[in-house]
Motif scaffolding. Structure first.
Motif, short mmCIF file in Angstrom:
data_model
loop_
_atom_site.label_atom_id
_atom_site.label_comp_id
_atom_site.label_asym_id
_atom_site.label_seq_id
_atom_site.Cartn_x
_atom_site.Cartn_y
_atom_site.Cartn_z
N ILE A 52 0.84 -1.20 0.00
CA ILE A 52 0.00 0.00 0.00
C ILE A 52 0.87 1.25 0.00
O ILE A 52 0.63 2.21 -0.74
N ARG A 53 1.91 1.24 0.83
CA ARG A 53 2.80 2.40 0.90
C ARG A 53 3.48 2.68 -0.43
O ARG A 53 3.60 3.83 -0.86
N ASP A 54 3.94 1.61 -1.10
CA ASP A 54 4.69 1.76 -2.34
C ASP A 54 3.80 1.66 -3.58
O ASP A 54 4.32 1.63 -4.70
N ARG A 55 2.47 1.53 -3.37
CA ARG A 55 1.51 1.42 -4.47
C ARG A 55 1.85 0.24 -5.38
O ARG A 55 1.89 0.34 -6.60
N GLY A 56 2.10 -0.90 -4.75
CA GLY A 56 2.44 -2.12 -5.47
C GLY A 56 3.72 -2.73 -4.93
O GLY A 56 4.37 -2.16 -4.06
N TRP A 57 4.06 -3.89 -5.45
CA TRP A 57 5.28 -4.56 -4.98
C TRP A 57 6.50 -3.89 -5.56
O TRP A 57 6.59 -3.63 -6.77
N THR A 58 7.47 -3.59 -4.72
CA THR A 58 8.72 -2.98 -5.15
C THR A 58 9.89 -3.82 -4.66
O THR A 58 9.75 -4.65 -3.75
N ALA A 59 11.05 -3.59 -5.25
CA ALA A 59 12.25 -4.32 -4.84
C ALA A 59 12.58 -4.01 -3.39
O ALA A 59 12.20 -2.96 -2.84
N ALA A 177 19.60 -0.32 8.28
CA ALA A 177 19.46 0.91 7.52
C ALA A 177 18.51 0.74 6.34
O ALA A 177 18.04 1.72 5.77
N SER A 178 18.19 -0.51 5.98
CA SER A 178 17.31 -0.79 4.84
C SER A 178 15.85 -0.70 5.27
O SER A 178 15.53 -0.37 6.40
N ASP A 179 14.96 -1.03 4.35
CA ASP A 179 13.52 -0.90 4.56
C ASP A 179 13.06 -1.78 5.72
O ASP A 179 13.05 -3.00 5.62
#
Length: 348
Positions: A52-59, A177-179
């Protein structure tokens, strides 16, 4: 108060609340299946939030050098740790297991200090010991009748589970430090699948929806959101300090049980509270300051333009606006109070 400290205490509060909240369900879910569903609620919920945050699946955004740390954290924290604990609980008393779980922050700190060379002065060590002492007092068996252990394998398995989670905490620090949503979601999903598979192997049945829904929700909040906050705390405090703050979870859980479930307050509760408040105070009043050297570094995380982030952008970004992108840190030497965060992992 440092924002990372708030993250760590909030993570402990949410995790501590998960036990009394799960108790409110009033169901007879086998422990292994309950653990699996809580972890599964964590993983699924966080991955949905991330989409939801990224409006779809992201790397994931993880670099090639970070994947081994995350995979190691998942193996030790999401697979070996839960399996070892469940095996140990079948061969030892609940009271002994509760006491031995206090080994996790101790082992986390020892690994952080000895293996990963994280700094800690006497004040931090004393504070951690005070918090752990509070946990020991809080989980001390109230019955005067000693419980006969079935075998030495039980306590050994619980101790091994604590060691696995200590490794998990320190490995997660390497990718903090990553997501945080991806890291916590991946760990929760793998731990949930493994624990549910074990539960079905042991003969557990699929639970009804009226039990499944609130269990997944409690897992999302008490395990998922809690783990995201834990990762953010690791980013700013390091493994040893975050582990010490997080070990207040049993006290916070007991406090919530008293307020929500109306359980009685014992003298041991107030003794444990005194130990933990003293330990947290020692940590909150820490001041670590000296001249230190920052080596050149390139990474990506959310930041503002402070003393450690003085770089140019392709487009104008106000210094006070928080933003995330890959950026470089030049070599710099300066003096200011700091924690062993992602920018201050230097030798002493």
């Amino acid at each position: 108060m440092n924002t990372s400290v708030i993250y760590a205490l909030a993570a402990a509060a949410l995790f501590g609340a998960s036990t009394p909240l799960a108790k409110l369900l009033g169901t007879e879910v086998p422990p292994v299946m309950l653990a699996g569903l809580l972890y599964l609620g964590s993983g699924l919920g966080l991955l949905v939030v991330r989409c939801i945050r990224d409006r779809g699946w992201t790397a994931s955004g993880l670099s090639a050098s970070e994947w081994p740390w995350l995979i190691g954290a998942i193996v030790f924290g999401g697979i070996l740790g839960p399996v070892a604990l469940m095996f140990g609980l079948t061969l030892t008393s609940g009271a002994t297991a509760s006491l031995m779980l206090n080994l996790e922050p101790v082992l986390t700190a020892l690994l952080a200090w000895v293996v990963f060379k994280e700094n800690a002065d006497r004040r931090i060590v004393l504070g951690m010991l005070a918090i752990i002492a509070g946990g020991v007092v809080l989980s001390w068996p109230s019955s005067s009748v000693a419980t006969q252990e079935l075998t030495w394998l039980g306590p050994l398995a619980v101790a091994f589970a604590c060691f696995c989670w200590a490794i998990d905490n320190n490995l997660t620090r390497k990718v903090s430090a990553s997501d945080a949503l991806f890291i916590a979601g991946a760990k929760g999903l793998f731990a949930g699948l493994v624990n549910c598979a074990i539960a079905f192997t042991l003969g557990a049945r699929i639970v009804s929806f009226d039990v499944l829904a609130p269990t997944l929700l409690i897992g999302f909040l008490g395990y998922g959101v809690s783990l995201v906050l834990f990762v953010l705390a690791l980013r700013g405090l390091g493994a040893a300090r975050t582990g010490a703050y997080f070990s207040t979870a049993p006290f916070l859980g007991a406090a919530i049980a008293i307020l929500v479930l109306g359980e009685s307050v014992s003298l041991l509760f107030w003794v444990a509270a005194a130990f933990m408040v003293f330990g947290v105070w020692l940590h909150l009043t820490e001041r670590h300051e000296h001249v230190h050297l920052h080596q050149p570094l390139e990474h990506a995380h959310r930041h503002t333009h402070d003393a450690h982030h003085q770089h140019e952008h392709a487009e104008d970004v106000p210094e006070e606006v928080s933003h995330s992108h890959k950026h470089q840190h030049p070599q710099i030497s300066h003096n200011h109070p700091h924690f062993p965060d992602i920018h201050h992992r230097h030798r002493h």
